[in-house]
Design an enzyme around this catalytic site. Sequence first.
Site, short mmCIF file in Angstrom:
data_model
loop_
_atom_site.label_atom_id
_atom_site.label_comp_id
_atom_site.label_asym_id
_atom_site.label_seq_id
_atom_site.Cartn_x
_atom_site.Cartn_y
_atom_site.Cartn_z
N LYS A 1 0.85 -1.19 0.00
CA LYS A 1 0.00 0.00 0.00
C LYS A 1 0.89 1.24 0.00
CE LYS A 1 -1.87 2.90 2.80
NZ LYS A 1 -1.84 4.09 1.94
N GLU B 1 9.72 1.81 10.53
CA GLU B 1 10.69 2.80 10.02
C GLU B 1 10.01 4.15 10.14
OE1 GLU B 1 13.75 2.43 9.10
OE2 GLU B 1 13.90 0.26 8.89
N CYS C 1 13.64 11.38 5.81
CA CYS C 1 13.61 10.89 7.20
C CYS C 1 14.99 11.01 7.83
CB CYS C 1 13.12 9.45 7.24
SG CYS C 1 14.05 8.33 6.19
N GLU D 1 10.04 16.85 14.35
CA GLU D 1 10.42 16.66 12.94
C GLU D 1 9.75 17.74 12.10
OE1 GLU D 1 8.85 13.21 10.74
OE2 GLU D 1 10.91 12.77 10.16
P1 NAD Z 1 2.28 8.80 7.40
O1 NAD Z 1 2.54 8.23 8.73
O2 NAD Z 1 1.29 9.90 7.27
O3 NAD Z 1 1.79 7.68 6.37
C1 NAD Z 1 2.55 6.52 6.08
C2 NAD Z 1 1.65 5.47 5.51
O4 NAD Z 1 0.77 5.00 6.53
C3 NAD Z 1 0.76 5.93 4.37
O5 NAD Z 1 0.73 4.93 3.38
C4 NAD Z 1 -0.59 6.08 5.03
O6 NAD Z 1 -1.68 5.92 4.16
C5 NAD Z 1 -0.56 4.95 6.03
N1 NAD Z 1 -1.49 5.08 7.14
C6 NAD Z 1 -2.04 6.19 7.65
N2 NAD Z 1 -2.83 5.89 8.70
C7 NAD Z 1 -2.77 4.55 8.86
C8 NAD Z 1 -3.37 3.65 9.77
N3 NAD Z 1 -4.16 4.06 10.75
N4 NAD Z 1 -3.08 2.34 9.65
C9 NAD Z 1 -2.25 1.90 8.68
N5 NAD Z 1 -1.66 2.71 7.78
C10 NAD Z 1 -1.92 4.03 7.87
O7 NAD Z 1 3.71 9.21 6.86
P2 NAD Z 1 4.07 10.01 5.55
O8 NAD Z 1 3.66 11.42 5.74
O9 NAD Z 1 3.61 9.27 4.36
O10 NAD Z 1 5.67 9.91 5.55
C11 NAD Z 1 6.47 10.81 6.23
C12 NAD Z 1 7.02 10.22 7.49
O11 NAD Z 1 7.68 9.00 7.19
C13 NAD Z 1 8.04 11.09 8.17
O12 NAD Z 1 7.86 11.07 9.56
C14 NAD Z 1 9.35 10.42 7.79
O13 NAD Z 1 10.40 10.68 8.69
C15 NAD Z 1 8.96 8.99 7.81
N6 NAD Z 1 9.86 8.19 7.00
C16 NAD Z 1 10.69 7.30 7.65
C17 NAD Z 1 11.59 6.55 6.92
C18 NAD Z 1 12.50 5.56 7.59
O14 NAD Z 1 13.07 4.74 6.89
N7 NAD Z 1 12.67 5.59 8.90
C19 NAD Z 1 11.66 6.70 5.52
C20 NAD Z 1 10.82 7.60 4.90
C21 NAD Z 1 9.93 8.34 5.66
#
Ligand code: NAD
Length: 509
Positions: free
Chosen positions: A180, A254, A288, A380
């Site tokens: 997803k 992650e 990230c 962040e």
């Molecule tokens: P997000 O948490 O808003 O969404 C991530 C994913 O989770 C999306 O696909 C979203 O649809 C899904 N999601 C949302 N609510 C959910 C739920 N209740 N249950 C299951 N899935 C759900 O994050 P984002 O805005 O897409 O990404 C940015 C964040 O990701 C930043 O905090 C960044 O630091 C982090 N990030 C971390 C890494 C790493 O490797 N540590 C890499 C890239 C990004």
Amino acid sequence: MRGGALPAYPRGMTSTLTDAAVDTFDSFDPATGAVLSSWPAHSAAQVEAAVGRAKEAAQWWGELGFAGRRTHLASWKSEIARGVPGLARLVHAENGKPFPDAVLEITLAVEHIAWAAKNARRVLGPRRIRSGLLAANQASTLEYPPLGVVGVIGPWNYPVFTPMGSLAYALAAGNAVVFKPSEHTPAIGAWLVEAWRRAVPAGPDVLQLVTGFGPTGAALCRSGVDKIAFTGSSATGRKVMAACAEGLVPVLMECGGKDAMIVGDGADVAAAADAALWGAMSNAGQTCIGIERVYVTDSSYDGFVSELTTRAAALRPGDGDGASYGPITMPSQVEVIRRHIADALATGGRALTGGTIEGPFVTPTVLVDVPETSSAVTDETFGPTVTVTRVPDVEEALRRTNATSYGLAGSVFAASSKAGVEIAKRMRSGMTSVNSVIAFASVPGLPFGGVGESGFGRIHGDDGLREFARAKAITRQRFALPVALTSFERPEKVTGQLVRAVRLLYGRG
Ligand code: NAD
């Protein structure tokens, strides 16, 4: 690379789930707000159906073995590699990053497929284990079979590279995957899955796509998958863990970060400024492992700040050719960035350059004199901003660096590489680059992941492969011991012999 260079995708691009009428949502061009394509918001029933198909596909995929899977993964890798220009244009259109940065991202992702496919047998294949004295009659073996079906929930900021850390490694370990992608980058996720279907026509259900918002992700957590690999914010990570806890589904987390760079006495301040700039501003700071804080010792501070500010002022955010970085991909994030800059300025900080926002474009912003309690330092930001703080020495830099609930990565510049490595070891993070920034992400053999609110578990490297497998231990009795220790037939005198043996073997330390 916009305008006429837009890719020939979507409306016709398929999701792997086509049954039943569903709600749809749009994907947007973050630079202009224009609708790019429309996608189904898959229901829980549809997600479950995909996972059901994946379970069957996992059987075939698992039985192929390492060599068979390697061949198919190589085809997928080649399919992606051949499609780099088209995929990079799509990444530019849907995520907003400049075309050259998209090419770099895809190149790094392809390398991970190659590495995972090549190393899976070495890391996960069967091996003999020494049985030890008490079990000298046993032949012991260990192997790492796949988990079954892995659900991968991805973010939008590196929509190819980041999920690939789970996709490639889960597939190479022998799992089927239901992916997803973020609701902000569904077309990019679909492109990767379509490439799989072209490259591996014998196993189209080994990698499937589901699209949608949080509820679709939550449904994936509850769909009977054998593991969830989640990449996203720490706040969403908590929700994912809660949903997975219902079924005792293991999770890989992650999550976000607030990474720091430490610049010590005698460091090459020009090189450090160049690295800090890339770490903080590339991808519009939506990284990230981006650098959001820099701690600089007294003697290096003025030189570093001057180099950084001059370089930052020369960057040009935008949408067209030659832009240094693109728009903020997720519209709601602009408000977070605005709030952090405002808080920094309201609490005594100064913007040496930048600090303004126009639409989805944030100017490169260098903030100094910001108190450690400001949200610009504690939370962040995920924008092209960086705080630079003067500290008396490296000890204080380390103390402040580690005084965060996050712990993803970081960077160190010091007078010597040796000194830099010693500082790096004391940084509370999963990864640290010395004399460079985010270099570890381009080394496929190195594990990637954080501590604290940055998550747990690892993608990439040997650990990344084991993350998607379970240890399976087998002992085969080769002959019966003259005295069976684990039998009700055990003679009484054996206990005394055991006491003497354990004292002899272990009691002399
Ligand atoms: P997000 O948490 O808003 O969404 C991530 C994913 O989770 C999306 O696909 C979203 O649809 C899904 N999601 C949302 N609510 C959910 C739920 N209740 N249950 C299951 N899935 C759900 O994050 P984002 O805005 O897409 O990404 C940015 C964040 O990701 C930043 O905090 C960044 O630091 C982090 N990030 C971390 C890494 C790493 O490797 N540590 C890499 C890239 C990004």
